[in-house]
Design a protein around this motif. Structure first.
Motif, mmCIF file in Angstrom:
data_model
loop_
_atom_site.group_PDB
_atom_site.id
_atom_site.type_symbol
_atom_site.label_atom_id
_atom_site.label_comp_id
_atom_site.label_asym_id
_atom_site.label_seq_id
_atom_site.Cartn_x
_atom_site.Cartn_y
_atom_site.Cartn_z
ATOM 1 N N TYR A 32 10.579 -19.960 -23.666
ATOM 2 C CA TYR A 32 11.614 -19.822 -24.685
ATOM 3 C C TYR A 32 10.982 -19.424 -26.010
ATOM 4 C CZ TYR A 32 14.601 -22.369 -21.435
ATOM 5 O OH TYR A 32 15.314 -22.751 -20.333
ATOM 6 N N LEU A 33 11.810 -18.893 -26.893
ATOM 7 C CA LEU A 33 11.395 -18.545 -28.234
ATOM 8 C C LEU A 33 12.160 -19.433 -29.206
ATOM 9 C CD1 LEU A 33 9.770 -16.528 -30.002
ATOM 10 C CD2 LEU A 33 11.803 -15.084 -29.998
ATOM 11 N N ALA A 34 11.439 -20.141 -30.062
ATOM 12 C CA ALA A 34 12.063 -20.994 -31.077
ATOM 13 C C ALA A 34 11.564 -20.556 -32.440
ATOM 14 C CB ALA A 34 11.711 -22.459 -30.836
ATOM 15 N N GLY A 35 12.489 -20.525 -33.421
ATOM 16 C CA GLY A 35 12.069 -20.116 -34.755
ATOM 17 C C GLY A 35 13.178 -20.256 -35.768
ATOM 18 N N THR A 45 17.133 -19.221 -26.730
ATOM 19 C CA THR A 45 16.529 -17.884 -26.649
ATOM 20 C C THR A 45 15.458 -17.843 -25.561
ATOM 21 O OG1 THR A 45 16.888 -17.737 -29.049
ATOM 22 C CG2 THR A 45 15.553 -16.012 -28.039
ATOM 23 N N PRO A 46 15.878 -17.717 -24.305
ATOM 24 C CA PRO A 46 14.890 -17.631 -23.224
ATOM 25 C C PRO A 46 14.251 -16.245 -23.169
ATOM 26 C CG PRO A 46 17.089 -17.402 -22.337
ATOM 27 C CD PRO A 46 17.253 -17.678 -23.808
ATOM 28 N N LEU A 47 13.002 -16.204 -22.757
ATOM 29 C CA LEU A 47 12.346 -14.932 -22.474
ATOM 30 C C LEU A 47 12.553 -14.651 -20.994
ATOM 31 C CD1 LEU A 47 10.899 -15.965 -25.125
ATOM 32 C CD2 LEU A 47 9.018 -14.512 -24.420
ATOM 33 N N ARG A 48 12.764 -13.403 -20.672
ATOM 34 C CA ARG A 48 13.007 -13.026 -19.280
ATOM 35 C C ARG A 48 11.746 -12.393 -18.689
ATOM 36 N NH1 ARG A 48 17.570 -14.783 -19.769
ATOM 37 N NH2 ARG A 48 19.478 -13.995 -20.629
ATOM 38 N N LYS A 49 11.516 -12.713 -17.427
ATOM 39 C CA LYS A 49 10.352 -12.156 -16.744
ATOM 40 C C LYS A 49 10.556 -10.658 -16.545
ATOM 41 C CE LYS A 49 6.976 -13.390 -13.361
ATOM 42 N NZ LYS A 49 6.520 -14.446 -12.475
ATOM 43 N N LYS A 51 9.138 -6.685 -15.211
ATOM 44 C CA LYS A 51 8.589 -6.133 -13.969
ATOM 45 C C LYS A 51 7.075 -6.284 -13.890
ATOM 46 C CE LYS A 51 12.240 -2.768 -13.242
ATOM 47 N NZ LYS A 51 12.616 -1.352 -13.216
ATOM 48 N N ASP A 52 6.416 -6.238 -15.063
ATOM 49 C CA ASP A 52 4.951 -6.352 -15.076
ATOM 50 C C ASP A 52 4.471 -7.806 -15.057
ATOM 51 O OD1 ASP A 52 5.477 -7.265 -17.635
ATOM 52 O OD2 ASP A 52 4.356 -5.684 -18.657
ATOM 53 N N GLY A 53 5.408 -8.765 -14.973
ATOM 54 C CA GLY A 53 5.051 -10.168 -14.910
ATOM 55 C C GLY A 53 5.051 -10.880 -16.250
ATOM 56 N N SER A 54 5.149 -10.129 -17.336
ATOM 57 C CA SER A 54 5.189 -10.741 -18.665
ATOM 58 C C SER A 54 6.584 -11.301 -18.938
ATOM 59 C CB SER A 54 4.807 -9.714 -19.736
ATOM 60 O OG SER A 54 5.797 -8.703 -19.818
ATOM 61 N N TYR A 55 6.693 -12.101 -19.986
ATOM 62 C CA TYR A 55 7.968 -12.649 -20.425
ATOM 63 C C TYR A 55 8.299 -12.061 -21.785
ATOM 64 C CZ TYR A 55 7.902 -16.197 -16.761
ATOM 65 O OH TYR A 55 7.905 -16.846 -15.552
ATOM 66 N N ALA A 56 9.558 -11.605 -21.973
ATOM 67 C CA ALA A 56 9.919 -10.957 -23.235
ATOM 68 C C ALA A 56 11.398 -11.149 -23.554
ATOM 69 C CB ALA A 56 9.602 -9.466 -23.164
ATOM 70 N N THR A 57 11.704 -11.005 -24.843
ATOM 71 C CA THR A 57 13.083 -10.976 -25.323
ATOM 72 C C THR A 57 13.098 -10.149 -26.596
ATOM 73 O OG1 THR A 57 15.061 -12.294 -25.771
ATOM 74 C CG2 THR A 57 13.026 -13.049 -26.786
ATOM 75 N N LEU A 73 6.947 -23.509 -23.726
ATOM 76 C CA LEU A 73 6.767 -23.378 -22.281
ATOM 77 C C LEU A 73 7.344 -24.599 -21.573
ATOM 78 C CD1 LEU A 73 3.039 -22.198 -22.291
ATOM 79 C CD2 LEU A 73 5.104 -20.843 -22.673
ATOM 80 N N ASP A 74 8.223 -24.349 -20.632
ATOM 81 C CA ASP A 74 8.847 -25.398 -19.825
ATOM 82 C C ASP A 74 9.464 -26.525 -20.661
ATOM 83 O OD1 ASP A 74 8.177 -24.050 -17.464
ATOM 84 O OD2 ASP A 74 6.172 -24.938 -17.449
#
Length: 101
Positions: A32-35, A45-49, A51-57, A73-74
């Protein structure tokens, strides 16, 4: 690079793509992203996995501002962004990442 910025010509907004650095998220099930932009609520604000395996939003942020943030994280482990524009001390004795737009 874990921050990609795209400034809009039509309005004072920057589309900022936050990409959690790989070493941080290797064992995480949820990121998640917190700010300041979401009241430090890491559940909104979750980051989504990707295709390359990274997490982004991607967020639309008002230009001419600085925003403090951290990755969560978690739901319990708070981490900084290695590629933040800068860092500032927080009230917990650690640093927050800062994005400048």
């Amino acid at each position: 690079m874990s921050l990609n910025k795209r400034y809009l010509k039509s309005k004072p907004v920057c589309k900022v793509k936050f990409i959690a650095p790989d070493p941080l998220v290797v064992d995480a099930k949820k990121v998640y992203l917190a700010g300041e932009f979401n009241g430090w609520d890491y559940s909104t604000t979750p980051l989504r996995k990707q295709k390359d395996g990274s997490y982004a939003t991607t967020l639309d942020l008002e230009t001419g501002q600085e925003y403090e943030y951290r990755y969560v994280l978690d739901g319990e482990q708070w981490e900084n962004d290695y590629d933040a524009d800068k860092y500032v001390p927080n009230s917990c004795g650690a640093d927050n990442s800062v994005v400048v737009v």
